[in-house]
Design a protein around this motif. Structure first.
Motif, mmCIF file in Angstrom:
data_model
loop_
_atom_site.group_PDB
_atom_site.id
_atom_site.type_symbol
_atom_site.label_atom_id
_atom_site.label_comp_id
_atom_site.label_asym_id
_atom_site.label_seq_id
_atom_site.Cartn_x
_atom_site.Cartn_y
_atom_site.Cartn_z
ATOM 1 N N ARG A 149 -10.727 -79.494 16.568
ATOM 2 C CA ARG A 149 -9.864 -80.163 17.555
ATOM 3 C C ARG A 149 -8.611 -79.184 18.079
ATOM 4 N N GLN A 152 -10.016 -76.439 20.129
ATOM 5 C CA GLN A 152 -10.350 -76.739 21.570
ATOM 6 C C GLN A 152 -9.037 -76.668 22.226
ATOM 7 N N THR A 156 -8.169 -74.288 25.524
ATOM 8 C CA THR A 156 -7.724 -74.749 27.030
ATOM 9 C C THR A 156 -6.386 -73.881 27.484
ATOM 10 N N HIS A 171 -13.115 -68.612 19.417
ATOM 11 C CA HIS A 171 -14.795 -68.680 19.534
ATOM 12 C C HIS A 171 -15.078 -68.370 18.129
ATOM 13 N N LEU A 174 -14.132 -71.283 16.096
ATOM 14 C CA LEU A 174 -15.294 -72.592 16.101
ATOM 15 C C LEU A 174 -16.486 -72.016 15.477
#
Length: 256
Positions: A149, A152, A156, A171, A174
């Motif tokens: 979370r 992400q 943005t 990335h 993630l």
């Protein structure tokens, strides 16, 4: 992420060394002396006194003396600092705490820094970087969904500001979180995106980290040939830039 004091103008908010900590196990890079006296406490310029303490802390951090670095940076916080500089010192403390495995303390320090930075105008780039670092601590604590979370949200912001280096780290983060959750296809997609973003930057260390991460995921999926191919590509790059006895090179050789 090791923050460098703004008094000397850093080359970047996110250091390359800390971005490299996004390698997944077993590739993750790491992350007691007495508390020193604030040697420059009598200086006529309080901000310069703090700056010197921060510099000394950076020197100790770079040689792996994290407890001493923490002590120096805590001393620096005793001086009157701008909000921006306070956030930088808090970020340093978080980085050192994370290196020592004090993950809860690192998360707390990142949260303190984030609260300050969020109150500043045009701070989207720094917010994204702090969220990225904080997510790494959560991931190491096993809170992978929370890490996702945060990443992400950071992505943005990083895409809005065009901060490509931070996007590489996001990335990669993630990919590591997905890997920990057994979401291997998502992990591959994330690490491949990290690799694609890293190549144009001209910084091989980003590329080798992404390749090693891809190799680790492929290995866990039983795709041994693909894993070896990734490890060999990473090793070829590392051999060009590192001394034969460098520990990172030994780490790459160990993967083969």
């Amino acid at each position: 992420m090791l923050f460098v004091r703004r008094f000397l103008r850093p080359s970047g908010f996110v250091s390359l060394a800390c971005l490299m900590a996004w390698s997944v196990p077993p590739l993750t890079q790491a992350a007691v002396e007495p508390r020193p006296t604030a040697l420059y406490a009598t200086s006529e310029n309080p901000s310069e006194s703090a700056a010197r303490l921060v510099d000394r802390g950076l020197e100790r951090y770079r040689v792996g003396d994290y407890p001493q670095a923490i002590a120096l940076w805590e001393d620096a916080l005793e001086f009157p600092l701008t909000a921006e500089d306070t956030a930088i010192v808090l970020g340093n403390l978080a980085a050192a705490s994370q290196q020592l495995g004090r993950l809860q303390e690192a998360v707390f320090r990142w949260e303190q820094a984030l609260e300050i930075v969020r109150s500043q105008p045009d701070a989207e780039e720094q917010i994204a970087q702090i969220l990225t670092e904080q997510s790494q601590a959560y991931d190491a604590m096993g809170q992978h969904q929370r890490a996702i979370r945060l990443l992400q949200e950071a992505l943005t912001l990083a895409e809005t500001t065009g901060d490509r280096a931070t996007q590489v780290a996001i990335h990669g983060g993630l990919g590591n979180a997905y890997w920990s959750l057994g979401r291997y296809e998502d992990a591959i997609d994330a690490h491949e995106t990290s690799l694609d973003l890293a190549r144009p930057l001209g910084l091989d260390v980003f590329v080798t980290t992404a390749l090693n991460n891809l190799g680790t995921v492929a290995q866990d999926m039983g795709q041994l040939e693909e894993a070896l191919a990734c490890y060999r590509r990473a090793l070829t790059i590392r051999e060009k830039e590192l001394a034969p006895n460098h520990p990172d090179l030994a780490l790459s050789l160990n993967n083969l």
